[in-house]
Design an enzyme around this catalytic site. Structure first.
Site, PDB file in Angstrom:
ATOM      1  N   GLU A 327      -5.909  20.110  -3.719  1.00  0.00           N
ATOM      2  CA  GLU A 327      -6.618  20.621  -4.889  1.00  0.00           C
ATOM      3  C   GLU A 327      -8.108  20.298  -4.870  1.00  0.00           C
ATOM      4  O   GLU A 327      -8.877  20.860  -5.648  1.00  0.00           O
ATOM      5  CB  GLU A 327      -6.017  19.999  -6.165  1.00  0.00           C
ATOM      6  CG  GLU A 327      -4.605  20.432  -6.488  1.00  0.00           C
ATOM      7  CD  GLU A 327      -3.526  19.602  -5.801  1.00  0.00           C
ATOM      8  OE1 GLU A 327      -3.799  19.031  -4.715  1.00  0.00           O
ATOM      9  OE2 GLU A 327      -2.419  19.527  -6.339  1.00  0.00           O
ATOM     10  N   LYS A 431       7.897   0.608 -12.337  1.00  0.00           N
ATOM     11  CA  LYS A 431       7.691  -0.018 -13.630  1.00  0.00           C
ATOM     12  C   LYS A 431       8.793  -1.037 -13.867  1.00  0.00           C
ATOM     13  O   LYS A 431       9.934  -0.681 -14.130  1.00  0.00           O
ATOM     14  CB  LYS A 431       7.657   1.031 -14.743  1.00  0.00           C
ATOM     15  CG  LYS A 431       6.621   0.707 -15.762  1.00  0.00           C
ATOM     16  CD  LYS A 431       6.261   1.891 -16.619  1.00  0.00           C
ATOM     17  CE  LYS A 431       4.990   1.552 -17.404  1.00  0.00           C
ATOM     18  NZ  LYS A 431       4.592   2.560 -18.329  1.00  0.00           N
ATOM     19  N   TRP A 436       3.512  -2.614 -14.228  1.00  0.00           N
ATOM     20  CA  TRP A 436       3.434  -1.888 -12.966  1.00  0.00           C
ATOM     21  C   TRP A 436       3.378  -2.805 -11.754  1.00  0.00           C
ATOM     22  O   TRP A 436       2.625  -3.765 -11.726  1.00  0.00           O
ATOM     23  CB  TRP A 436       2.172  -1.015 -12.931  1.00  0.00           C
ATOM     24  CG  TRP A 436       2.304   0.223 -13.757  1.00  0.00           C
ATOM     25  CD1 TRP A 436       3.433   0.712 -14.341  1.00  0.00           C
ATOM     26  CD2 TRP A 436       1.248   1.118 -14.095  1.00  0.00           C
ATOM     27  NE1 TRP A 436       3.149   1.863 -15.013  1.00  0.00           N
ATOM     28  CE2 TRP A 436       1.819   2.141 -14.887  1.00  0.00           C
ATOM     29  CE3 TRP A 436      -0.117   1.185 -13.797  1.00  0.00           C
ATOM     30  CZ2 TRP A 436       1.066   3.201 -15.380  1.00  0.00           C
ATOM     31  CZ3 TRP A 436      -0.860   2.231 -14.294  1.00  0.00           C
ATOM     32  CH2 TRP A 436      -0.270   3.226 -15.079  1.00  0.00           C
TER      33      TRP A 436
HETATM   34  P1  ADP Z   1       0.784  16.419  -0.822  1.00  0.00           P
HETATM   35  O1  ADP Z   1       0.453  16.395  -2.296  1.00  0.00           O
HETATM   36  O2  ADP Z   1       1.641  17.523  -0.456  1.00  0.00           O
HETATM   37  O3  ADP Z   1       1.154  15.079  -0.246  1.00  0.00           O
HETATM   38  P2  ADP Z   1      -1.987  16.310  -0.260  1.00  0.00           P
HETATM   39  O4  ADP Z   1      -2.490  15.973   1.078  1.00  0.00           O
HETATM   40  O5  ADP Z   1      -2.733  17.265  -1.072  1.00  0.00           O
HETATM   41  O6  ADP Z   1      -0.538  16.797  -0.063  1.00  0.00           O
HETATM   42  O7  ADP Z   1      -1.792  14.949  -1.051  1.00  0.00           O
HETATM   43  C1  ADP Z   1      -2.799  14.388  -1.817  1.00  0.00           C
HETATM   44  C2  ADP Z   1      -2.385  13.010  -2.216  1.00  0.00           C
HETATM   45  O8  ADP Z   1      -2.363  12.144  -1.092  1.00  0.00           O
HETATM   46  C3  ADP Z   1      -3.318  12.341  -3.175  1.00  0.00           C
HETATM   47  O9  ADP Z   1      -3.116  12.768  -4.495  1.00  0.00           O
HETATM   48  C4  ADP Z   1      -2.938  10.873  -2.974  1.00  0.00           C
HETATM   49  O10 ADP Z   1      -1.774  10.536  -3.691  1.00  0.00           O
HETATM   50  C5  ADP Z   1      -2.618  10.807  -1.505  1.00  0.00           C
HETATM   51  N1  ADP Z   1      -3.761  10.259  -0.776  1.00  0.00           N
HETATM   52  C6  ADP Z   1      -4.684  10.910  -0.076  1.00  0.00           C
HETATM   53  N2  ADP Z   1      -5.557  10.047   0.484  1.00  0.00           N
HETATM   54  C7  ADP Z   1      -5.189   8.803   0.099  1.00  0.00           C
HETATM   55  C8  ADP Z   1      -5.702   7.478   0.335  1.00  0.00           C
HETATM   56  N3  ADP Z   1      -6.756   7.241   1.099  1.00  0.00           N
HETATM   57  N4  ADP Z   1      -5.043   6.453  -0.254  1.00  0.00           N
HETATM   58  C9  ADP Z   1      -3.964   6.648  -1.025  1.00  0.00           C
HETATM   59  N5  ADP Z   1      -3.436   7.857  -1.265  1.00  0.00           N
HETATM   60  C10 ADP Z   1      -4.040   8.925  -0.710  1.00  0.00           C
END
Ligand code: ADP
Length: 536
Positions: A327, A431, A436
């Protein structure tokens, strides 16, 4: 107010394309075809002509302005051609995730109403499985040789191009029209589509080249491990084309052995991959020569500190953490060490990332109130900006937006310098007794244990506390550690009440279609009683 005197040209991918082919005519796209084949190489000038030919061929097949063209492809030079030809002719590039389950694949193709699909022959059988369910696809274009049975009538990519001449007359596109679309991998429910505009892609590409972010410039050679179907390969193909940096495309050769060979043969300076791929290379090819690589951008899920440290020690290569999502085009934050740092750079490197210039972030509590940037207050991260989606494609999901901000579904804190620290995805939050526990922190600590290769922590139902952590551990081949050892190791590192009571040792953590730990699968395996669980 006076009217600006500036020219008002639309921002478009066509500009990126024409600039690259003309100004960086000799830059190259190298495509790996396996250990016994020569590396395929083409210059931007040659690719530029082929882009014209592809646009002409698609136009003859009936692709008009606004039509969707799907790609079901590995990372290779033809995929780059599609990246350029489709948006520049005014159509919409729809990169299809080749690892989606068949029902999700059929769903996204039908939902986007793809008119044409370009498929690599090596994965044609995966598309053939859903061919009969596809309601809008009129033509399938096949690249290379392979089994295309079940696809019905197909046309050959190279034959199509050979019938056309370079010199396509590209239309002037409205900068706000859709250029490309990508669906989230849909860990819950159906995947959701995001439609990037020419304008958003243009600005995001500029942001990717900035020295504050990936500092992609002409001298670089990028090894593109992250798939072109995963959020536009994090924006690197367009950025590379713009600044004239070489691209190395590994196709399906993504295992540690071939990746090490590709790196040695092509000497890239930058790469990008999710943590699981980097961990695979580290464990299976610690002898690989990564000396040409300046840094590897890593994201998609939290990057364990131990992985960064090992890359420093074993390969002398920096792993830079970045954060983003489909997004957000996807780059939203990157963990570069700021000039204010006078202590250990790792204090910053392990953070999720600092917000990029051009986008805004905030954290909100459950009641929607905005929380302070003090590094302590934890809430849902919200983001907005010119390359952040404002809606999902034909999918009214108002709950995903809040006063014009995208709700990311990520939970974390922001410090006063704009560094985000994500503690969990909202759907993975544990939770326990109303408090958390961060699965990300527990995983990070566990993966720092020398015997642990992979660790994923999920919340499971608990009579007393509602939910408690279950630690799922994959040991190194030569590693040995008991639950008691690992629990003792954690004792010094996390709050006592975070310590998991339930542990399971497994051969591999299940992965999602883009290579992240699949917590949904782990929770399901636990619920069905498939996992052998030790309790302490
Ligand atoms: P999907 O939602 O299908 O896994 P995306 O690649 O769009 O595909 O996922 C985005 C999500 O990946 C983010 O909302 C987050 O939760 C996670 N994410 C991306 N980069 C990081 C990071 N450096 N650390 C933690 N989570 C991450």
């Amino acid at each position: 107010m006076i009217t600006s005197t500036m020219q008002a040209d639309d921002l478009s991918i066509t500009h990126i394309f024409q600039h690259g082919r003309k100004i960086h005519a000799d830059s190259e796209i190298l495509t790996y075809n396996g250990p016994d084949e020569p590396i395929h190489s083409m210059t931007f000038a040659e690719i530029g002509d082929r882009v014209d030919q592809l646009a002409a061929a698609l136009s003859k097949l009936g692709v008009n302005v606004g039509d969707r063209v799907g790609t079901f492809m590995w990372n290779n030079h033809r995929h780059m051609e599609a990246y350029l030809a489709i948006p520049c002719m005014g159509a919409v590039l729809h990169t299809l995730n080749i690892r989606l389950f068949p029902e999700q694949l059929a769903y996204v193709i039908n939902h986007a109403e793809d008119k044409v699909i370009i498929v690599d022959a090596s994965i044609a059988p995966l598309l053939a499985k859903v061919r009969e369910q596809l309601t809008t696809v009129e033509h399938i274009i096949v690249c290379g040789e392979g089994d295309t049975s079940g696809l019905g009538a197909t046309v050959d990519y190279e034959e199509l191009l050979a019938a056309e001449e370079p010199g396509y007359d590209y239309p002037i596109v409205d900068e706000r029209s859709a250029a490309a679309m990508c669906y989230t991998s849909g860990t819950t429910g159906n995947p959701k589509g995001v439609a990037y505009s020419h304008r958003s892609t243009w600005i995001h590409s500029l942001a990717v080249t900035s020295s504050q972010t990936l500092s992609v410039n002409e001298d670089e050679r990028i090894l593109l491990i992250v798939p072109q179907f995963h959020a536009n390969a994090w924006g690197m193909p367009y950025a590379a084309w713009w600044v004239g940096c070489d691209l190395v495309m590994p196709q399906q050769f993504l295992q540690a052995g071939p990746v090490a060979d590709i790196i040695e043969a092509t000497r890239p300076t930058i790469s990008g991959a999710v943590p699981t791929v980097l961990a695979d290379l580290l464990h299976n090819r610690p002898d690989a020569d990564l000396s040409s690589i300046r840094y590897i951008v890593c994201g998609g899920s939290a990057v364990p500190r131990s992985l960064m440290e090992s890359y420093d020690e074993v390969f002398d290569t920096e792993v830079v953490q970045a954060w983003g999502m489909t997004e957000t085009s996807p780059l939203g934050a990157i963990a570069r060490v700021p000039r204010t740092n006078s202590g250990d750079p790792f204090d910053y490197r392990v953070k999720t990332g600092r917000v990029l210039p051009g986008v805004e972030i905030r954290i909100c509590a459950d009641d929607g109130s905005v929380l302070p940037w003090d590094g302590d207050a934890v809430g849902e991260i919200e983001i907005r900006g010119p390359w952040i989606t404002g809606a999902y494609y034909l999918d009214p999901t108002e709950e995903k937006f809040h006063d014009g901000w995208l709700r990311t579904g990520d939970v974390g804190a922001i410090d006063k310098e704009g560094f985000i620290q994500i503690t969990d995805r909202a759907k993975d939050v544990i939770k326990s007794g109303g408090e958390w526990i961060s699965s990300v922190d527990l995983e990070n600590e566990l993966m720092g244990h020398p015997a642990v290769r992979e660790a994923a922590v999920v919340g499971v139902p608990d009579d007393r506390w509602d939910e408690r952590p279950l630690a799922c551990i994959v040991l190194n081949e030569d590693g040995s550690a008991t639950v008691d050892d690992l629990s003792a190791y954690l004792t010094d590192r996390v709050a006592k009440w975070w310590l998991p009571e339930r542990w399971t040792f497994i051969d591999e953590i299940p992965k999602t279609s883009v290579g992240k730990f699949s917590k949904k699968d782990l929770r399901a395996s636990y619920a069905s009683g498939e996992l052998e669980v030790e309790t302490i």
